[in-house]
Design an enzyme around this catalytic site. Structure first.
Site, PDB file in Angstrom:
ATOM      1  N   ASP A  51       0.937  -1.185   0.033  1.00  0.00           N
ATOM      2  CA  ASP A  51      -0.003  -0.015   0.103  1.00  0.00           C
ATOM      3  C   ASP A  51       0.639   1.311  -0.018  1.00  0.00           C
ATOM      4  O   ASP A  51       0.370   2.186   0.096  1.00  0.00           O
ATOM      5  CB  ASP A  51      -0.898  -0.220   1.134  1.00  0.00           C
ATOM      6  CG  ASP A  51      -2.220  -0.646   1.106  1.00  0.00           C
ATOM      7  OD1 ASP A  51      -2.612  -1.023  -0.225  1.00  0.00           O
ATOM      8  OD2 ASP A  51      -2.898  -0.606   2.177  1.00  0.00           O
ATOM      9  N   CYS A  98     -18.306 -16.444  -6.994  1.00  0.00           N
ATOM     10  CA  CYS A  98     -19.165 -15.791  -6.378  1.00  0.00           C
ATOM     11  C   CYS A  98     -20.618 -16.568  -6.701  1.00  0.00           C
ATOM     12  O   CYS A  98     -21.746 -16.528  -6.053  1.00  0.00           O
ATOM     13  CB  CYS A  98     -19.275 -14.343  -6.749  1.00  0.00           C
ATOM     14  SG  CYS A  98     -17.938 -13.401  -5.713  1.00  0.00           S
ATOM     15  N   CYS A 114     -24.400 -15.567  -5.638  1.00  0.00           N
ATOM     16  CA  CYS A 114     -24.557 -15.045  -4.325  1.00  0.00           C
ATOM     17  C   CYS A 114     -24.586 -13.324  -4.551  1.00  0.00           C
ATOM     18  O   CYS A 114     -23.715 -13.059  -5.155  1.00  0.00           O
ATOM     19  CB  CYS A 114     -23.298 -15.469  -3.446  1.00  0.00           C
ATOM     20  SG  CYS A 114     -23.102 -14.636  -2.011  1.00  0.00           S
ATOM     21  N   CYS A 152     -24.562  -4.549   2.654  1.00  0.00           N
ATOM     22  CA  CYS A 152     -23.806  -3.130   2.746  1.00  0.00           C
ATOM     23  C   CYS A 152     -24.954  -2.157   3.374  1.00  0.00           C
ATOM     24  O   CYS A 152     -26.040  -2.043   2.775  1.00  0.00           O
ATOM     25  CB  CYS A 152     -23.375  -2.854   1.376  1.00  0.00           C
ATOM     26  SG  CYS A 152     -22.567  -1.322   1.552  1.00  0.00           S
ATOM     27  N   CYS A 203     -19.123   4.270   0.915  1.00  0.00           N
ATOM     28  CA  CYS A 203     -18.572   3.170   1.752  1.00  0.00           C
ATOM     29  C   CYS A 203     -18.164   3.590   3.029  1.00  0.00           C
ATOM     30  O   CYS A 203     -17.431   4.684   3.207  1.00  0.00           O
ATOM     31  CB  CYS A 203     -17.343   2.472   1.054  1.00  0.00           C
ATOM     32  SG  CYS A 203     -16.599   1.289   2.008  1.00  0.00           S
TER      33      CYS A 203
HETATM   34  S1  SF4 Z   1     -20.543 -12.275  -0.166  1.00  0.00           S
HETATM   35 FE1  SF4 Z   1     -21.081 -13.772  -2.113  1.00  0.00          FE
HETATM   36  S2  SF4 Z   1     -20.921 -12.293  -3.597  1.00  0.00           S
HETATM   37 FE2  SF4 Z   1     -20.133 -11.145  -2.282  1.00  0.00          FE
HETATM   38  S3  SF4 Z   1     -17.846 -11.702  -2.469  1.00  0.00           S
HETATM   39 FE3  SF4 Z   1     -18.715 -13.278  -1.173  1.00  0.00          FE
HETATM   40  S4  SF4 Z   1     -19.294 -14.940  -2.640  1.00  0.00           S
HETATM   41 FE4  SF4 Z   1     -19.029 -13.058  -3.435  1.00  0.00          FE
HETATM   42  S1  SF4 Z   2     -17.085  -1.968   3.790  1.00  0.00           S
HETATM   43 FE1  SF4 Z   2     -17.977  -0.675   2.658  1.00  0.00          FE
HETATM   44  S2  SF4 Z   2     -19.004  -2.074   0.630  1.00  0.00           S
HETATM   45 FE2  SF4 Z   2     -18.498  -3.388   2.640  1.00  0.00          FE
HETATM   46  S3  SF4 Z   2     -20.374  -3.615   3.676  1.00  0.00           S
HETATM   47 FE3  SF4 Z   2     -19.016  -1.852   4.631  1.00  0.00          FE
HETATM   48  S4  SF4 Z   2     -19.812   0.053   3.565  1.00  0.00           S
HETATM   49 FE4  SF4 Z   2     -20.510  -1.653   2.235  1.00  0.00          FE
END
Ligand code: SF4
Ligand code: SF4
Length: 352
Positions: free
Chosen positions: A135, A190, A193, A200, A216
């Site tokens: 980073d 994924c 899903c 979020c 976010c």
């Molecule tokens: S929660 Fe489900 S859609 Fe999201 S990153 Fe994990 S596997 Fe992928």
């Molecule tokens: S880290 Fe950001 S994208 Fe992930 S759940 Fe929290 S607010 Fe949403």
């Protein structure tokens, strides 16, 4: 020694340094550069102007480090007990800190280990050109790690390994060695899903693999300067530094390992600290207690701002209200404004 045997030896050594994943990628990221440019053009990086400033350099390793031909990518686990994370998230009088930031700042530790890995390679093959990154310079580390066979990029935009989940840090060694790339890990696990998108709190994952950083909570509580837009404050809950919800719900994290690195153990009881205790820290105490921690980066004013929001989302109590009233007289206008907002939230709850 042939190249395969040498790489096996390096990989084995990387494990002794605490790296749980190791791979090599070619230093080209054409498709990811287009994705980055589109994200920047839409302003979805918010105030992170450095992302735009170094856009090309991020996607073209040879611009950052001339002569780079291959990138060694490694990962180091920081997984913790997910049950404890859920318990803290559900306790509105406690502070939730992103799991990666509970212990010592990983940047220094990983950089030292990466240098040791580079020195080991040097002891095997002689002088070569390299630069280690954690980073610390513009780089598309997740895309490089994906290309190095360390996993796939999930819909939440973190890298996931099918056997170890996503709770890990990434680091790179840019090298002028023309090393054979590791095969890509299977992609697209994924499937159908959408758990991360659904959970979020601020609807920041606006499409699979597309994060609007401006929404976010990680961005809002760490990178964003000044007032947090009111539309997000309730959704922030008790998250005072970062957010892990999208990783906590990810089914692949049932395979994640709990880290074995003493430096990543929670400091200052940050995994279960009360909002009020943290809100009472003076600036001197904040600086002393966050020495060597990633939390320092947010600064004392943002720390108080985030805590004020979280207390505004807690249950109303005389202790919470007294602490907020005191901060309504703070020298900083951002703290005053957030403390007043929080006080209004608690007062409104008392009237219900
Ligand atoms: S929660 Fe489900 S859609 Fe999201 S990153 Fe994990 S596997 Fe992928
Ligand atoms: S880290 Fe950001 S994208 Fe992930 S759940 Fe929290 S607010 Fe949403």
């Amino acid at each position: 020694m042939d190249c395969t045997a040498l790489l096996d030896k390096i990989k084995t050594h990387s494990r002794t340094l605490g790296f749980t994943g190791f791979g090599i990628a070619e230093a080209r990221l054409d498709a990811d550069q287009a994705h980055l440019q589109d994200w920047l053009a839409k302003g979805q990086h918010g105030q992170m102007a450095y992302m735009a400033r170094h856009g090309d350099m991020r996607a073209q390793p040879e611009l950052l480090q001339p002569g780079t031909l291959s990138v060694i990518s490694v990962r180091m686990d920081y997984g913790t007990d997910p049950e404890q994370a859920w318990t803290t998230l559900a306790s509105s009088d406690k502070a939730y800190v992103a799991r990666y930031a509970l212990g010592r700042d990983y940047h220094k530790l990983m950089r030292q280990r990466l240098k040791q890995l580079a020195q080991f390679i040097e002891s095997e093959i002689g002088f070569f050109g390299y630069r280690v990154l954690v980073d610390s310079a513009p780089s598309l580390e997740r895309a490089l790690a994906r290309n190095a066979g360390l996993g796939w990029i999930g819909k939440h935009t973190c890298l996931i390994d099918k056997d170890e989940g996503s709770w890990f840090f990434l680091g790179e060694i840019y090298t002028d060695l023309d090393l054979p790339g590791t095969s890509l890990a299977p992609q697209g696990y994924c499937g159908t899903c959408t758990r991360c998108i659904d959970i979020c709190p601020t609807a920041a994952i606006i499409a699979p693999n597309r994060l609007d950083a401006r929404r976010c909570i990680s961005y809002l509580t760490i990178e964003h300067q000044g007032s947090i837009p009111e539309e997000f404050r309730k959704a922030i809950g008790n998250r005072i530094f970062g957010c892990d919800d999208c990783q906590l719900v990810c089914p692949w994290n049932k395979f994640a390992k709990v880290h074995a690195e003493p430096d990543f153990t929670a400091r200052n009881r940050l995994d279960e600290a009360s909002l009020l205790d943290l809100f009472a820290w003076s600036e001197a105490e904040f600086l002393r207690r966050t020495e060597g921690s990633a939390i320092r980066r947010t600064g004392y004013i943002n720390w108080l701002r985030n805590l004020a929001v979280a207390i505004g989302n807690a249950e109303p109590s005389s202790e919470h209200m007294d602490a907020l009233r005191e901060k309504c007289n703070h020298d900083d206008p951002v703290i005053r404004e957030h403390a007043q907002w929080a006080l209004q939230q608690l007062t409104a709850k008392l009237k219900i």
